[in-house]
Design an enzyme around this catalytic site. Structure first.
Site, PDB file in Angstrom:
ATOM      1  CG  ASP A 115       7.161  -1.252  -2.052  1.00  0.00           C
ATOM      2  OD1 ASP A 115       7.004  -0.244  -1.354  1.00  0.00           O
ATOM      3  OD2 ASP A 115       7.088  -1.251  -3.291  1.00  0.00           O
ATOM      4  NE  ARG A 136       7.278   1.551  -3.993  1.00  0.00           N
ATOM      5  CZ  ARG A 136       7.082   1.129  -5.238  1.00  0.00           C
ATOM      6  NH1 ARG A 136       7.236   1.973  -6.247  1.00  0.00           N
ATOM      7  NH2 ARG A 136       6.760  -0.122  -5.481  1.00  0.00           N
TER       8      ARG A 136
END
Length: 421
Positions: A332, A334
């Site tokens: 990830d 983000r």
């Protein structure tokens, strides 16, 4: 000779990688200053190079299209936007969080108000552009009509109309990064952050390493859109309920209905929760961020889809995250640590119903000092059949659930079913 398309004569290229020693200095930016005139405007254009006081350019990734328009002669380099009648359709703020340099570091809290605040500077020739625009609109999702038929939500004629139109206030927000604050938020040295940004963009912005006097960066990335359902005043009223869904873009599901993930169903569930809460006298907020494929990108996402489907044993919950990491190197990107900034911009201090299972989002919000009263997972009947692998993998990884969390034995059963199918 003048360019046939633009009519402009060739001129020397002015490099911006070092401070201007002579002539007028750019207006300084004092991040976190309560008075916007003392804070200073964000100027990211090269119409007048001496005015520019940030690294990068306005409009994020769309700045490249502006360059194409200028190169092709469709846009004049000296065009300045006429901001007449473009002011926010609904006022938002200011809130105390706007003046805390630690709470908002990834957007300009005054971004929607520059046309009113900096009028005199604009008239003096400064090309100052809004980085936030606020308007009112109707949105219509077929699932909302289904929600009405099944009794999940009600038509009231004001918030949700009989036609299925949902009345919203929406704000488009471009990223504006205060680099010292971004570095502190991520726990890294600002010099290391600047160097990584410089190197990983192919040296696109040399000012990152040569202009320590410029503290603000306009990154070439997508921004976000905020959809507000109900009375905006309810967002900051402690006596009125607030529902929030923070949603990261998933084009395949959100727009085209791909059933390999729960993104669109969860988005719809969030919208319904916002409608319900607004009809109870509160408000609902959907934050839609352009972070496709966990900010890994759509190409990486599709490669991972192929790897998941083709691996030995087929698509399996026990290998869900591993396949992503094999392709991208991480699960990830983000960086939810930056996400609460938009909630601070809205003045949110408490969320009564947080429509999310994500621990990363929950932790980022609560660590930012915002209270979450209730976490709401996606209802089982909204999960597409092909998305069971995703949801079980997330539960096993610790995502919030008010139901049974799968253990290793359960995952083994899921793996067995996948083999059988």
């Amino acid at each position: 000779m003048p360019n046939e398309k633009t009519g402009l004569k060739p001129k020397h290229i002015v490099l911006t990688s070092h401070p201007v020693r002579f002539g007028p200095k750019p207006l300084p930016i004092h991040w976190g200053e309560a008075d916007p005139l003392k804070r200073g405007p964000v100027i990211g254009t090269l119409t007048t190079a001496a005015h520019r006081n940030v690294i990068g350019a306005h409009s994020g990734s769309y700045g490249v299209y502006r360059a194409l328009a200028i190169a092709s002669g469709r846009l004049q380099t000296d065009h300045r936007a006429d901001l007449t009648n473009t002011s926010p359709a609904e006022p938002i703020g200011p809130h105390p969080s706007w003046f805390d340099p630690g709470k908002i570091v990834s957007l300009d809290p005054f971004g929607a108000l520059v046309g009113e605040i900096y009028t005199s500077l604009y008239e003096e020739g400064y090309d100052i552009r809004p980085t936030i625009a606020i308007t009112k609109a109707h949105i219509n999702m077929p699932e909302l009509q289904e929600g009405v038929v099944k009794g999940r939500i009600q038509v009231d004629g004001k918030i949700l109309k009989a036609s299925g139109d949902l009345v919203v206030t929406k704000a488009a927000i471009e990223p504006v990064w205060y680099l010292p604050g971004i570095a502190r938020r991520l726990g890294v040295a600002e010099s290391e952050l600047r160097r990584a940004l410089f190197e990983q963009t192919g040296g696109m912005f040399p000012e990152l390493v040569t202009r320590p006097d410029f503290h603000v960066f306009l990154p070439p990335i997508g921004g976000m859109t905020v959809y507000i359902v109900g009375d905006i005043a309810a967002i900051t009223d402690p006596n009125r309920p607030l529902a929030v869904r923070v949603h990261d873009e998933c084009n395949g599901s959100d727009v085209f209905g791909s059933d390999i993930c729960t993104c669109r169903p969860y988005l719809v569930h969030g919208v319904e929760a916002c409608v319900q809460t607004a009809q109870e006298g509160g408000a609902g907020v959907i934050v839609y961020l352009r972070k496709e494929g966990r900010a890994l990108g759509e190409v990486t996402k599709f490669l991972v889809y192929n790897a998941r489907k083709r691996q030995e044993g087929g698509d399996r919950a026990d290998a869900y995250f591993a396949r992503t990491e094999c392709v991208a190197g991480v699960q990830d990107m983000r960086f939810q640590e930056l996400m609460p900034d938009v909630l601070h911009w809205l003045g949110i201090t408490r969320i009564d119903r947080f429509i999310s299972m994500s621990n990363m989002k929950y932790n980022a919000i609560t660590q930012a000092g915002i209270e979450i009263v209730e976490r709401v997972p996606i209802p089982e009947d909204l999960i597409p059949a092909d998305a069971r692998v995703e949801i079980e993998a997330k539960k096993a990884a610790g995502y919030y659930s008010n139901g049974k969390v799968p253990n290793e034995a359960t995952l083994a059963q899921i793996k067995g079913r996948s083999l059988a199918e």
